[in-house]
Scaffold this motif. Structure first.
Motif, PDB file in Angstrom:
ATOM      1  N   ARG A   1       6.426 -13.865  17.872  1.00 27.98           N
ATOM      2  CA  ARG A   1       5.624 -12.793  17.294  1.00 27.98           C
ATOM      3  C   ARG A   1       5.030 -12.011  18.459  1.00 27.98           C
ATOM      4  O   ARG A   1       4.542 -12.593  19.424  1.00 27.98           O
ATOM      5  N   SER A   2       5.067 -10.680  18.345  1.00 28.70           N
ATOM      6  CA  SER A   2       4.474  -9.862  19.406  1.00 28.70           C
ATOM      7  C   SER A   2       3.702  -8.703  18.784  1.00 28.70           C
ATOM      8  O   SER A   2       3.916  -8.349  17.627  1.00 28.70           O
ATOM      9  N   ARG A   3       2.842  -8.118  19.569  1.00 34.99           N
ATOM     10  CA  ARG A   3       2.072  -6.969  19.112  1.00 34.99           C
ATOM     11  C   ARG A   3       2.962  -5.728  19.117  1.00 34.99           C
ATOM     12  O   ARG A   3       3.950  -5.668  19.843  1.00 34.99           O
ATOM     13  N   PRO A   4       2.579  -4.730  18.335  1.00 32.53           N
ATOM     14  CA  PRO A   4       3.351  -3.479  18.351  1.00 32.53           C
ATOM     15  C   PRO A   4       3.311  -2.838  19.736  1.00 32.53           C
ATOM     16  O   PRO A   4       2.324  -2.963  20.468  1.00 32.53           O
ATOM     17  N   GLN A   5       4.373  -2.143  20.080  1.00 32.70           N
ATOM     18  CA  GLN A   5       4.486  -1.512  21.387  1.00 32.70           C
ATOM     19  C   GLN A   5       3.479  -0.364  21.496  1.00 32.70           C
ATOM     20  O   GLN A   5       3.419   0.515  20.623  1.00 32.70           O
ATOM     21  N   GLN A   6       2.676  -0.355  22.544  1.00 30.39           N
ATOM     22  CA  GLN A   6       1.659   0.677  22.710  1.00 30.39           C
ATOM     23  C   GLN A   6       2.213   1.920  23.388  1.00 30.39           C
ATOM     24  O   GLN A   6       1.837   3.041  23.084  1.00 30.39           O
TER      25      GLN A   6
END
Length: 143
Positions: free
Chosen positions: A129-134
């Protein structure tokens, strides 16, 4: 005997000691092969317990360090059959060192050096799981 042979045990344990450790009859002149086989089986299962999950079993060819480990564990098992005598320090120390070696093999600190032996894949699936790309291409294009 998968990991060691009877000759390997004979090199590590003198014949007279094998006779005394494997027989319940004090007048016996030959080792009790079934008792020795039980000791080897016990030692091999212990070694396999440490290697299971890291290597595909059975190992072929068997590394010499595993052969020696089974011999040392079998020797300790045979000495433990005689509760009336104290275990020699060399037997106790070799068992402790062998178990430490097996733990290091299990943990990947020591490798067996098998030419075809590869670590067994871990069972199950892997999820990430990863955060959305900034900083996407549009944001970078403004710079």
């Amino acid at each position: 005997m998968r990991y060691c042979t009877r000759a390997d045990l004979g090199h590590a344990i003198p014949q007279i000691t094998l006779v005394q450790l494997s027989n319940d009859d004090p007048a016996a002149t030959q080792p009790n092969e079934s008792v020795i086989d039980d000791g080897v089986r016990h030692a091999q299962e212990l070694v396999d317990g440490y290697l299971r999950g890291r290597y595909h079993l059975p190992l072929d060819p068997v590394p010499t360090m595993l052969r020696d480990a089974v011999v040392y564990l079998t020797r300790h098992w045979l000495y433990q059959r005689r509760p009336e005598g104290a275990l020699p320090d060399a037997v106790k120390d070799s068992r402790k060192d062998t178990l430490k070696l097996l733990e290091n093999i299990r943990d990947g600190v020591v490798t067996l050096g098998l030419p075809t032996g590869h670590a067994a894949p871990e069972p199950g699936e892997i999820r990430m799981r990863s955060r959305p790309q900034q900083f996407n291409a549009q944001v970078w294009g403004r710079y």
